[in-house]
Design an enzyme around this catalytic site. Structure first.
Site, PDB file in Angstrom:
ATOM      1  N   LYS A 247      29.089  32.854  32.507  1.00  0.00           N
ATOM      2  CA  LYS A 247      29.499  31.465  32.727  1.00  0.00           C
ATOM      3  C   LYS A 247      29.129  30.665  31.482  1.00  0.00           C
ATOM      4  CE  LYS A 247      30.775  31.135  37.206  1.00  0.00           C
ATOM      5  NZ  LYS A 247      32.009  30.482  37.687  1.00  0.00           N
TER       6      LYS A 247
ATOM      7  N   ASP B 208      33.856  32.268  31.530  1.00  0.00           N
ATOM      8  CA  ASP B 208      34.428  31.282  32.443  1.00  0.00           C
ATOM      9  C   ASP B 208      33.839  29.915  32.139  1.00  0.00           C
ATOM     10  OD1 ASP B 208      35.575  29.861  34.478  1.00  0.00           O
ATOM     11  OD2 ASP B 208      34.563  30.919  36.115  1.00  0.00           O
TER      12      ASP B 208
ATOM     13  N   GLU C  72      38.195  31.992  30.825  1.00  0.00           N
ATOM     14  CA  GLU C  72      38.898  31.280  31.901  1.00  0.00           C
ATOM     15  C   GLU C  72      38.881  29.768  31.639  1.00  0.00           C
ATOM     16  OE1 GLU C  72      37.439  32.368  35.808  1.00  0.00           O
ATOM     17  OE2 GLU C  72      36.928  34.371  35.082  1.00  0.00           O
TER      18      GLU C  72
ATOM     19  N   ASP D 127      42.670  30.294  36.110  1.00  0.00           N
ATOM     20  CA  ASP D 127      41.873  30.427  37.318  1.00  0.00           C
ATOM     21  C   ASP D 127      42.176  29.250  38.239  1.00  0.00           C
ATOM     22  OD1 ASP D 127      39.962  30.650  39.288  1.00  0.00           O
ATOM     23  OD2 ASP D 127      38.243  30.365  37.988  1.00  0.00           O
TER      24      ASP D 127
ATOM     25  N   LYS E  36      41.305  34.288  43.465  1.00  0.00           N
ATOM     26  CA  LYS E  36      40.184  34.158  44.406  1.00  0.00           C
ATOM     27  C   LYS E  36      40.788  33.918  45.785  1.00  0.00           C
ATOM     28  CE  LYS E  36      37.011  32.496  40.900  1.00  0.00           C
ATOM     29  NZ  LYS E  36      36.355  31.362  40.239  1.00  0.00           N
TER      30      LYS E  36
END
Length: 323
Positions: free
Chosen positions: A134, A162, A191, A214, A236
């Protein structure tokens, strides 16, 4: 004969789990069990705070109405909030034996903390070395330095990053300056680096760092298509919707030459296991993004292989409704 059990779970989270603007102290969700004659199907409905459009209370109300229709012989409606659509479609697919038993339990480890500890953990990883970091939580320059150190130290490592749309274009460029051009191809994708899709596209084209969609995947105007600098879409299911919708997105991604990654929204071990089964069916060549169970302090209903976390059984959950 049809029967339904609807349970509610609450699992304490590890300290320090932050979603956008709030600390997540517990993970709350619903577990549905469908029964038809001797067959059973399980599903999880767990809107993710700060990310889902529906709250848990809204999801529960809609799920109850849909389940009351199903148990009297009707069909589950198509127009449902994403988490409800995903959970009920999983339960139905399992009931009707359309969800394969085989699962892809590989996971790209979610890396955080001390770079030296990360190095040791990644070095010991068997097989294909794919990890996720992240970025955007701290200074972009710090993120760039950590990515650079890991890629230099581990020549067979590929990273998924991300940023959750957290960077301005200037900050994204600041990150890129600390990752030498020779290493950028080993960033599988970043992302949604910037606040807008257009800024993210330009960042990818000008830096050579591939991006993935995303948040965009869940927006009404999104279309899956091949674009310069775009290598993947992240799906997701709790945020996207039914198994049918997920299969459609994977098919469109593959037709466009993009990688499709099935990814977690911090579901319980039951939901994660179903995501692993979905990944085995739809994206067998791609390691799914499912390394979130360790953020929780217990498993629910279904064990994840090799997890030492205690298991909450159905008998330990609150019953919301049964028929």
């Amino acid at each position: 004969m049809r029967r339904v059990m609807l349970y509610r779970y609450r699992v304490p989270m590890e300290a320090g789990v932050v979603l956008r603007n709030q600390r997540l102290k517990t993970r709350d969700g619903l577990i549905v069990r469908l029964q038809e004659d001797e067959r059973l199907g399980w599903g999880e409905i767990a809107p993710l705070p700060e990310f889902s459009v529906e709250t848990l209370a809204e999801a529960e109300a809609v799920a109850l109405t849909a389940l009351q229709t199903w148990v009297t012989g009707g069909a589950v409606p198509d127009a449902l909030p994403p988490s409800v659509a995903f959970g009920l479609s999983c339960a139905q697919a399992e009931l009707e034996q359309r969800l394969p038993a085989a699962a892809d339990y590989r996971k790209a480890p979610l890396c955080s903390g001390d770079p030296d500890e990360l190095f040791a953990m990644l070095q010991a990883m068997p097989g294909e070395k794919v990890a996720k970091i992240k970025v955007g939580l701290y200074e972009a320059v710090r993120d760039g330095m950590i990515v650079n150190v890991l890629l230099e130290a581990l020549p067979d490592l590929k990273l998924r990053l991300d940023a959750n749309r957290s960077w301005t274009r200037a900050k994204a460029d600041g990150f890129a300056r600390y990752v030498p051009p020779a290493l950028r191809s080993r960033i599988a994708f970043l992302e949604e680096p910037c606040k807008t899709r257009e800024e993210s596209r330009l960042f990818a084209q000008e830096t050579g760092i591939n991006i993935a969609w995303d948040e965009s995947v869940r927006e009404a105007d999104f279309r899956v298509e091949a674009e310069p600098g775009v290598s993947a879409i992240v799906i997701k299911p709790t945020l996207v919707g039914s198994l049918t919708r997920c299969r459609q997105l994977v098919q469109e991604a593959h037709q466009a030459g993009l990688t499709a990654v099935i990814s977690s929204s911090i579901e319980s071990s039951l939901g994660l296991t179903q995501l692993a089964r979905l990944a085995h069916e739809l994206t067998p060549e791609t390691i799914p993004g499912l390394d979130t169970l360790d953020l929780m302090q217990a498993q629910v209903i279904q064990r994840w292989p090799d997890s030492p976390l205690p298991l909450l059984t159905a008998e330990q959950l609150d019953v919301v409704w049964q028929s």
